[in-house]
Design an enzyme around this catalytic site. Structure first.
Site, PDB file in Angstrom:
ATOM      1  CD  GLU A 129      11.754 -15.400 -21.274  1.00 54.64           C
ATOM      2  OE1 GLU A 129      12.245 -15.729 -22.372  1.00 54.64           O
ATOM      3  OE2 GLU A 129      10.913 -16.086 -20.697  1.00 54.64           O
ATOM      4  CG  HIS A 160      -9.164   7.247 -31.319  1.00 51.36           C
ATOM      5  ND1 HIS A 160      -9.960   8.298 -31.703  1.00 51.36           N
ATOM      6  CD2 HIS A 160      -8.245   7.098 -32.309  1.00 51.36           C
ATOM      7  CE1 HIS A 160      -9.553   8.757 -32.879  1.00 51.36           C
ATOM      8  NE2 HIS A 160      -8.508   8.048 -33.262  1.00 51.36           N
ATOM      9  CE  LYS A 178       8.211 -22.799 -16.883  1.00 52.56           C
ATOM     10  NZ  LYS A 178       9.346 -23.101 -17.736  1.00 52.56           N
TER      11      LYS A 178
HETATM   12  O1  PA5 Z   1      12.609 -18.096 -24.269  1.00 55.46           O
HETATM   13  C1  PA5 Z   1      12.474 -19.119 -23.624  1.00 55.46           C
HETATM   14  O2  PA5 Z   1      13.427 -19.818 -23.319  1.00 55.46           O
HETATM   15  C2  PA5 Z   1      11.090 -19.572 -23.176  1.00 55.46           C
HETATM   16  O3  PA5 Z   1      10.118 -18.699 -23.603  1.00 55.46           O
HETATM   17  C3  PA5 Z   1      10.813 -20.957 -23.765  1.00 55.46           C
HETATM   18  O4  PA5 Z   1      10.940 -20.884 -25.164  1.00 55.46           O
HETATM   19  C4  PA5 Z   1       9.438 -21.450 -23.382  1.00 55.46           C
HETATM   20  O5  PA5 Z   1       9.314 -21.523 -21.991  1.00 55.46           O
HETATM   21  C5  PA5 Z   1       9.151 -22.805 -23.988  1.00 55.46           C
HETATM   22  O6  PA5 Z   1      10.108 -23.741 -23.603  1.00 55.46           O
HETATM   23  P1  PA5 Z   1      10.249 -25.114 -24.339  1.00 55.46           P
HETATM   24  O7  PA5 Z   1      10.626 -24.858 -25.758  1.00 55.46           O
HETATM   25  O8  PA5 Z   1      11.316 -25.857 -23.604  1.00 55.46           O
HETATM   26  O9  PA5 Z   1       8.905 -25.815 -24.244  1.00 55.46           O
END
Ligand code: PA5
Length: 420
Positions: free
Chosen positions: A272, A293, A407
């Protein structure tokens, strides 16, 4: 405390290439230390091992104590950065005699909900809902379902005493509900993004409830803050040099199944942070010797020039060793008296050599032993490495603009016309 072994990288990355990229690494380090790079409003993780809120830390310990004395299970609700780190460290360092953390709200699977309910059985339980935004669909749905169950079991007033909300300090639906209902609240700092947040209340509360030594974690992270830069810069430099040569997949290879969830945390952190603007190294992972394996053939004999490996090598996992009988009738007499852990070490040495000599760039991160300080150090080291590597790749390490796409599509299907 953590060392990078680059023996099998030398034939793929020359000293000249390292020397050429080094000024760029120093620049990236400078951007992090002085907050001059993209996304610098999310650099809170950098000084966190020193600047963390000590009062909240003490509250976390007290809340964990309360959870441990009142609950056999902590239903821990969150997704992505609000879940992966806690789950990773619980799996590595959780105490089997402490409260069991069951993770839900990380998917939309009915089976997963049912399994958690079954596993919980008749044990007493509490909920830790973790969401920075407070609006993420998966954890919101899980909170809705499990809160109802908690109320069924303990009544409205009793349930309130068993809900711990980790969220934004000021805003958001979860913040407002928690405040109104009087749930115990813990803060996700504004300047720390989800995937860099495991050492905040996001990870620390479920970890402390699961019996993990959170002082040790923070102390390891503090040490890393002082000492990890040279290794992190080297790791990030090698990744970028290989990437420029076309190596676009990195596999984290580990020899201990309990690192499985840590590899997922690592995948999110690197994936990310870097994967944007059509750039990035795809973070993959493999558990050895199991996957030798299955995928071993592909690695040893498949295409060259795409995949490189980063081995996670742990010097010592447990104090007690399993000694091998070495039965002659099974053809194992040559191993009599040796312990299983030492055979696993040899498997590591053999695999890195076999892959490294056969055209797969392979480096290794060596951690002397499995302990809370070592894992705290590793976490901070990886956060620093991810930020450095992304800056050198030319992207903002701290945003994730493209995760919104699915989303919006989903929102349009659930409530036509509302997904912008
Ligand atoms: O790294 C990130 O920002 C995402 O993985 C969020 O942590 C994830 O989408 C969860 O978001 P939130 O804590 O707002 O529910």
């Amino acid at each position: 405390m953590l060392k990078l072994n680059t023996t099998y990288i030398k034939s793929f990355v020359s000293d000249d290439e390292m020397a050429n990229i080094w000024p760029r690494m120093e620049q990236a380090y400078d951007q992090i230390m002085h907050g001059t790079g993209k996304g610098s409003e999310l650099l809170g993780w950098r000084d966190w091992p020193e600047t963390y809120d000590k009062k909240e830390f003490a509250r976390i310990k007290r809340a964990a104590q309360k959870i441990r004395s009142s609950s056999g299970v902590l239903i821990t609700i969150g997704i992505g950065g609000s879940y992966l780190g806690a789950r990773a460290v619980v799996e590595l360092l959780g105490d089997y005699n402490a409260t069991e953390a069951l993770f839900v709200g990380k998917d939309l699977s009915e089976t997963a909900y049912r399994r958690a309910m079954r596993k919980m059985g008749d044990r007493d339980w509490s909920i830790n809902i973790i969401s920075k935004s407070g609006t993420t669909l998966e954890p919101s749905l899980a909170f809705d379902v499990f809160r109802e169950k908690l109320i069924e079991r303990y009544g409205r007033a009793g349930a309130k005493q068993r809900i711990y909300a980790t969220t934004d300090a000021e805003t958001g639906i979860l913040h407002d509900v928690a405040k109104r209902e009087g749930y115990a609240m813990f803060t996700i700092p504004d300047d720390i993004g989800g995937r860099y947040s495991v050492l905040t209340a996001v990870g620390l509360l479920p970890l402390a409830a699961a019996g993990v030594d959170i002082d040790g974690l923070m102390s390891g992270a503090r040490e890393a803050k002082k000492h990890c830069a040279p290794e992190a810069m080297t790791y990030a430099a090698i990744r970028n040099i290989l990437y420029k040569k076309g190596f676009s997949v990195e596999s984290l290879a580990y020899f201990e199944p309990s690192f499985g969830q840590m590899s997922k945390w690592w995948q999110q952190l690197l994936g990310e942070s870097e994967g944007k603007n059509q750039r990035g190294i795809l973070p993959d992972s493999m558990i050895f010797t199991t996957d030798l394996h299955s995928l071993g053939q592909f690695i040893q004999g498949g295409p060259r020039g795409q995949l490189f490996e980063t081995f996670l090598h742990i010097g010592q996992m447990l104090n007690e060793k399993i000694t091998l009988p070495g039965s002659a009738d099974l053809g194992l007499d040559y191993l009599a008296g040796k312990n299983l852990a030492s055979i696993n070490q040899i498997a590591y040495q053999a695999t890195i050599a076999a892959h490294g000599k056969d055209g797969v760039p392979a480096m290794s991160i060596n951690i002397p032993k499995l302990g809370s300080r070592e894992i705290g150090y590793f976490i901070y080291f990886m956060e620093m490495s991810a930020a450095l590597s992304a800056y050198v790749m030319g992207v903002n390490p701290f945003d994730q603009p493209d995760v919104e796409a699915y989303k919006k599509e989903m929102q349009n299907l659930l409530q036509p016309g509302t997904g912008k």
